[in-house]
Enzyme design. Structure first.
Site, PDB file in Angstrom:
ATOM      1  N   ARG A   1       0.815  -1.238   0.000  1.00 13.83           N
ATOM      2  CA  ARG A   1       0.000   0.000   0.000  1.00 13.83           C
ATOM      3  C   ARG A   1       0.838   1.273   0.000  1.00 13.83           C
ATOM      4  NH1 ARG A   1      -3.221  -2.898   3.780  1.00 13.83           N
ATOM      5  NH2 ARG A   1      -4.980  -3.853   2.685  1.00 13.83           N
TER       6      ARG A   1
ATOM      7  N   LYS B   1       2.978  11.866 -10.499  1.00 15.53           N
ATOM      8  CA  LYS B   1       2.078  11.080 -11.358  1.00 15.53           C
ATOM      9  C   LYS B   1       2.758   9.758 -11.690  1.00 15.53           C
ATOM     10  CE  LYS B   1      -0.790  14.511 -13.688  1.00 15.53           C
ATOM     11  NZ  LYS B   1      -1.166  15.116 -14.994  1.00 15.53           N
TER      12      LYS B   1
ATOM     13  N   GLU C   1       9.226  19.990 -23.851  1.00 17.04           N
ATOM     14  CA  GLU C   1       8.560  20.259 -22.570  1.00 17.04           C
ATOM     15  C   GLU C   1       9.121  21.527 -21.916  1.00 17.04           C
ATOM     16  OE1 GLU C   1       5.940  18.601 -21.753  1.00 17.04           O
ATOM     17  OE2 GLU C   1       6.100  16.610 -22.652  1.00 17.04           O
TER      18      GLU C   1
ATOM     19  N   LYS D   1       7.913  23.363 -12.734  1.00 19.70           N
ATOM     20  CA  LYS D   1       7.079  22.180 -12.507  1.00 19.70           C
ATOM     21  C   LYS D   1       6.715  22.073 -11.023  1.00 19.70           C
ATOM     22  CE  LYS D   1       5.051  18.270 -13.457  1.00 19.70           C
ATOM     23  NZ  LYS D   1       5.308  16.981 -14.020  1.00 19.70           N
TER      24      LYS D   1
ATOM     25  N   GLU E   1      -4.313  18.171  -9.994  1.00 22.24           N
ATOM     26  CA  GLU E   1      -4.842  18.672 -11.275  1.00 22.24           C
ATOM     27  C   GLU E   1      -6.326  19.032 -11.216  1.00 22.24           C
ATOM     28  OE1 GLU E   1      -3.068  16.693 -14.674  1.00 22.24           O
ATOM     29  OE2 GLU E   1      -4.732  17.363 -15.922  1.00 22.24           O
TER      30      GLU E   1
ATOM     31  N   ARG F   1      -2.586  22.862 -12.656  1.00 25.66           N
ATOM     32  CA  ARG F   1      -1.723  21.793 -13.189  1.00 25.66           C
ATOM     33  C   ARG F   1      -2.125  21.416 -14.611  1.00 25.66           C
ATOM     34  NH1 ARG F   1       0.963  16.616  -9.997  1.00 25.66           N
ATOM     35  NH2 ARG F   1       2.121  15.847 -11.800  1.00 25.66           N
TER      36      ARG F   1
ATOM     37  N   ASN G   1      -0.699  20.625 -19.655  1.00 23.27           N
ATOM     38  CA  ASN G   1      -1.191  19.850 -20.796  1.00 23.27           C
ATOM     39  C   ASN G   1      -1.195  20.665 -22.095  1.00 23.27           C
ATOM     40  OD1 ASN G   1      -1.668  17.665 -19.103  1.00 23.27           O
ATOM     41  ND2 ASN G   1      -3.691  18.437 -18.551  1.00 23.27           N
TER      42      ASN G   1
ATOM     43  N   HIS H   1      -0.730  18.963 -25.339  1.00 26.37           N
ATOM     44  CA  HIS H   1      -0.785  17.521 -25.119  1.00 26.37           C
ATOM     45  C   HIS H   1      -2.064  16.860 -25.605  1.00 26.37           C
ATOM     46  CE1 HIS H   1       2.878  18.184 -22.962  1.00 26.37           C
ATOM     47  NE2 HIS H   1       2.982  16.925 -22.614  1.00 26.37           N
TER      48      HIS H   1
ATOM     49  N   HIS I   1      -1.546  13.769 -27.898  1.00 27.98           N
ATOM     50  CA  HIS I   1      -2.035  12.411 -27.626  1.00 27.98           C
ATOM     51  C   HIS I   1      -2.822  11.865 -28.817  1.00 27.98           C
ATOM     52  CE1 HIS I   1      -1.603  13.038 -23.010  1.00 27.98           C
ATOM     53  NE2 HIS I   1      -0.481  12.664 -23.584  1.00 27.98           N
TER      54      HIS I   1
ATOM     55  N   HIS J   1       7.163  11.400 -28.221  1.00 26.53           N
ATOM     56  CA  HIS J   1       6.237  12.223 -27.436  1.00 26.53           C
ATOM     57  C   HIS J   1       6.586  13.710 -27.590  1.00 26.53           C
ATOM     58  CE1 HIS J   1       3.496  13.444 -24.322  1.00 26.53           C
ATOM     59  NE2 HIS J   1       4.476  14.038 -23.656  1.00 26.53           N
TER      60      HIS J   1
END
Ligand code: GLY
Length: 364
Positions: free
Chosen positions: A121, A143, A185, A227, A237, A241, A245, A248, A252, A267
Site C-alpha cells: 500500500r 504522477k 517540454e 514544474k 490537477e 496543473r 497539458n 498535449h 495524444h 512524445h
C-alpha cells in the site's frame, strides 16, 4: 549545487540537480529513506551503466538492493510489467520503509512509481531520471501509472517521490532526438508560465545542444522550479496543473493514431506539433498575438522539432481521439491555449470547426 524543494501539505521533498549525483545515490537515499533493503528499477538499456552505478552506490551505503530491469517502451507500460516488478520486490522481502529507486526515463519512472505506490500500500519512491523529459517533467509531481488497451495512463496513482536525484551528466549518452524531445517540454514551460525561460532557451540553445554542463544545470533548474511550483499549487490537477497539458491533447491524438511501425513521432515531437496547433487555434480565435505563434515555430524549428506534418490521419479521426481523452469534461474537448508568451488559459468551448482548422493548418 541547485536543489529545488517541493512542499505539499502532507509531504515535502528535494529535487537535487548535481553532475555526478548518481555516484552519490546511496548516501543521498539513505539520508531520506534509510532501510536495510531497496529495489532499483532500471530501463534495460541503461541497466549496465546508470542502473549499475545506482545499485553499487546503494549497496555501498549499506542497502541490500534488488535490481529489476524493464523495457522502457509504451507497449511495456502495463499492469503485467508492474506485476513482474512487484513479484521481484516481494521476493526480495521489501518492507514498508524499503525504497524503490527508478533509474531511466518517464516510462520507467511511471511504472516503477506505480509499483511503489501499490507495494504494501505504498513504499518510499526515489526518482533518478536519465532523460531530459523525465528530469524536467515526469520525475517531478508524483504522477505514476500505466497504459491499458483502452488508452494511455488510464490506471495510476499520485505517489510523490521522497527524493528526485538528477545527474545532468547522464544526458551525454542520451540520443540527440530524445534531447530535442525533452526540450519540447521546456519550451512548453516557457509558453505557459515564464516568458523569460522561453527567451533563455532561445539565447542558450547552442550551449544546451552542445551539452555544456552549466547550461544544462540552469535549464533543468529553471524547468524543475516551474514544474514544482505548479504541483505545489495544484497537486491533483483540479486547476492550474492542467496548464502543463498545453499541446498535449493534440499530441495524444497524434500518438494514438500514428502507425507504430513507420518511424512514429516521439512524445516530444508530437507535443511540438500539438503546441503549434494550439497556438494557431488561439491566434485564429483572436486570443493571442500572431507573434507568439511565430516565435514558438521558430524556436521549435531551431531545436529540430517538427512544426508541420504530412503524416497526420484525417481530422475526424484525430478529433474522435481528442474526445476520448480522459481530460474531456461533459463531452467537450478541453484545450490549453496561449493568451500571451508566458500565460495560458483552459478553454472548454472551442467549436469543432476551429479544432479541425488547427489540425488542417499543421499539414503545412
Ligand atoms: N506531465 C504533466 C503533469 O505532471 O501534470
Amino acid at each position: 549545487m541547485p536543489t529545488v524543494k517541493l512542499t505539499l501539505p502532507h509531504h515535502a521533498y528535494d529535487i537535487v540537480i548535481e553532475p555526478g549525483a548518481l555516484a552519490q545515490a546511496g548516501e543521498r537515499v539513505r539520508a531520506v529513506v534509510p532501510h536495510e533493503r531497496a529495489a532499483v528499477v532500471a530501463d534495460e538499456n541503461i541497466r549496465s551503466t546508470y542502473g549499475r552505478a545506482v545499485h553499487e552506490a546503494l549497496e555501498h551505503a549499506g542497502y541490500d538492493a534488488a535490481v529489476c530491469s524493464m523495457s522502457a517502451s509504451e507497449s511495456s507500460k502495463t499492469l503485467d510489467t508492474v506485476a513482474g516488478l512487484l513479484d521481484t520486490m516481494l521476493e526480495h522481502r521489501m518492507e514498508r520503509r524499503s525504497p524503490v529507486v527508478a533509474v531511466g526515463g518517464g516510462i520507467t519512472g511511471d511504472v516503477a512509481g506505480y509499483a511503489a505506490a501499490s507495494l504494501l500500500r505504498g513504499v518510499p519512491f526515489v526518482q533518478c531520471p536519465t532523460t531530459l523529459l523525465a528530469m524536467v517533467d515526469a520525475s517531478v509531481g508524483g504522477k505514476t501509472g500505466v497504459n491499458t488497451r483502452q488508452g494511455k495512463n488510464l490506471v495510476g496513482a499520485f505517489h510523490q517521490p521522497a527524493l528526485v536525484l538528477i545527474d545532468p551528466d547522464t544526458l551525454a549518452t542520451l540520443p540527440p532526438r530524445d534531447l530535442r524531445g525533452g526540450l519540447a517540454e521546456c519550451v512548453k514551460h516557457g509558453v505557459i508560465r515564464d516568458a523569460g525561460l522561453f527567451d533563455w532557451i532561445d539565447a542558450n540553445l547552442d550551449a544546451v545542444l552542445g551539452l555544456e554542463r552549466d547550461a544544462l544545470v540552469e535549464l533543468i533548474r529553471r524547468n524543475v522550479a516551474i514544474k514544482a511550483a505548479v504541483v505545489q499549487e495544484d497537486e491533483t490537477e483540479q486547476g492550474v496543473r492542467a496548464h502543463l497539458n498545453f499541446g498535449h491533447t493534440f499530441a495524444h491524438a497524434i500518438e494514438a493514431t500514428q502507425d507504430p511501425s513507420a518511424d512514429p513521432y516521439s512524445h516530444g515531437e508530437a507535443v511540438a506539433l500539438g503546441m503549434v496547433a494550439a497556438a494557431r487555434l488561439a491566434v485564429d480565435a483572436g486570443r493571442c498575438e500572431p507573434a507568439v505563434l511565430d516565435r514558438l515555430e521558430r524556436l521549435l524549428d531551431r531545436i529540430g522539432l517538427p512544426t508541420s506534418s504530412d503524416r497526420l490521419v484525417p481530422e475526424d479521426a484525430l478529433l474522435a481521439v481528442m474526445r476520448s481523452d480522459k481530460k474531456v469534461r461533459d463531452g467537450r474537448v478541453r484545450l490549453v491555449l496561449p493568451d500571451a508568451m508566458g500565460a495560458v488559459s483552459v478553454v472548454d468551448d472551442t467549436p469543432d470547426a476551429a479544432v479541425r482548422a488547427a489540425w488542417a493548418s499543421l499539414r503545412g
